[in-house]
Structures are given as C-alpha cells and as structure tokens.
Enzyme design. Sequence first.
Site, short mmCIF file in Angstrom:
data_model
loop_
_atom_site.label_atom_id
_atom_site.label_comp_id
_atom_site.label_asym_id
_atom_site.label_seq_id
_atom_site.Cartn_x
_atom_site.Cartn_y
_atom_site.Cartn_z
N ASP A 167 92.62 25.92 140.98
CA ASP A 167 94.00 25.55 141.30
C ASP A 167 94.19 25.65 142.81
O ASP A 167 93.87 26.68 143.43
CB ASP A 167 94.94 26.52 140.57
CG ASP A 167 96.41 26.19 140.75
OD1 ASP A 167 96.76 25.42 141.67
OD2 ASP A 167 97.23 26.73 139.97
N GLU A 210 96.03 11.77 146.14
CA GLU A 210 97.00 11.60 145.06
C GLU A 210 96.99 12.79 144.08
O GLU A 210 97.09 12.62 142.87
CB GLU A 210 96.73 10.28 144.32
CG GLU A 210 96.92 9.07 145.21
CD GLU A 210 96.56 7.76 144.54
OE1 GLU A 210 96.59 7.67 143.30
OE2 GLU A 210 96.23 6.80 145.27
N HIS A 260 101.47 16.55 142.04
CA HIS A 260 101.60 17.37 140.83
C HIS A 260 101.89 18.84 141.13
O HIS A 260 102.11 19.62 140.20
CB HIS A 260 100.31 17.31 140.00
CG HIS A 260 100.03 15.97 139.40
ND1 HIS A 260 100.83 15.40 138.43
CD2 HIS A 260 99.03 15.08 139.63
CE1 HIS A 260 100.33 14.23 138.08
NE2 HIS A 260 99.25 14.00 138.79
#
Length: 280
Positions: free
Chosen positions: A121, A139, A143
């Site tokens: 992460d 891209e 999120h």
Amino acid sequence: MAAEKSGVDNVANFYEGLGQVLNIAWGENLHYGYWEDDADDSTVGTATARLTDLLIDLLRPASGDTVLDIGCGVGKPALQLVAARRTRVTGITISDVEVARAAENAAAAGHRDLATFRNADVTDLPFEDDAFDAAWAVESLLHVPDRGRALAETARVLRPGGRLVIADTVQRPPLDAGSRAVLDAFRAAYHVSPYATADEYRDLLAANGFTGIDVRDISDKVVRTGRVMADAVAARRDELARIEGPEPVDQYIDLMRRAAASPGIGYLVIAATLGPASGA
C-alpha cells in the site's frame, strides 16, 4: 484502520474483477492512450505505449536506477520502462492477482531479474528510507483517499534528487452538472477518491518536499480514450458479460462514453524532483 482496509479491499476487488475483464478488451497496458491529433489512427497498443514513453522521458532514469512503480497493475508499463532504460523496477499493487500476473509477464519478457512485484500500500510502504532513485504512479493515486500521506511515503523512500512522475485523471473546475454527475458515478462504481485538481497536486507535492514541479494538461491528447475504450468493450460485450455479468459491463460502457464528452474531466502528467530546486 478498518475503514482504510475496506477501501483497499474494494479497489483490489475491482482490479481483480472488472479490471481483468478490461485487460481482455483493451489490453494489459491498462491506462489511457495518447493520440497526436484527430488524424492519428494509431491502434490502442501504440497509443498506450506512446503515453508510457512520454512518462519514461519525464522520469529520465539512467540504466541501473531503481524505480518504484506505484500501482503497477499487471506490469506492462514497468516492463516497457525496463526494456527502454534497463532500470530495476519494483512494482507494487494491492491485488495479489495482479502481482502474480505481473510476475508472469516479467518472466515471459525475460526481465524477471530487473522487474519484481509485490503487494503493498502506497500509504504504508514496506521499504527503507532513500531506497529508490525514482518513482512513478500511473493512474493509481486517484484511488488513494489520503494523497498527502501517499506522497509523504513516496518522498521518504526516494533518494534526494529523485524524480517522481504522476499521470492521473483530474477534475477541471468549474464543473457543470453533467461533469459532476459523471465524476460522482465513477467514484461510486470504481472506488475512486475525490478527484484532485492541478492546483491540489502542486500544493501536495510542494508540501512534501518536491520542487521543479512540471504540470502538463494533455487532456486533448488522451480524450479519445473514453470513446475508444467504450467501443472496445461494447464490441465484446456478450463475451465480457459472461465473465463479469452484463450490468457492470454496460455501466462501464456508458460511463466511458459520458466521460469522453465531459469538459470537466481532465488528464495531467506531472514531473517533480525531491529536494531543493537546481541551483538552490
């Protein structure tokens, strides 16, 4: 922490579900394509590789440099970078399915020694300080709920003078009602955090020690992506619906066509350097 974990799981589930279906229709270089102008009839494969080449040029890595690929997907941009510059890339994704597929792609390309992939992460990177010469996020930051934390972690693992390149869809205010509706629909369907603006990215990068911030709006070069991607999915709609179900496939086709017509949705490529500006 439970809410954060749930969000990570939702994004992973998307890329392990509909994301894998999109790899079939679009190809495994699952990012926007770059077309020079309306007369450019390049294929999707050529257009997506062209965007990756632009990012490589902005990153400016030397042979042997260590590069962190944040949100590596199944590894196609990383492997293009390795082939072009002979860098050593570590790709991270929150999807075990993508980790496995990226490793397979690296082995097939003969780059298993230069490209490795792991589940991690970006807001809690499992690397030592100053571990990388460069990093990019293609891209993927859309999120991340706390982009400031993500950029702080990226700065921590970059060596002083290290380059960071970001490619991302953004909102371009002021938004009309149609653009707002499309952005809200994307956020709900694909676990996207509030879309950033160009100014927000500049401020976040500066706050985390980045200088020489170069923000380029290339929306006019990539806008065709929405329409072409919708058409590619629609052309294989029945096949893809058997894998993922008709509702998510049809929703994706509709949203991509609406996004292609929305002036409030833009696309940025950003390059910056960690540490004092040259000559400071």
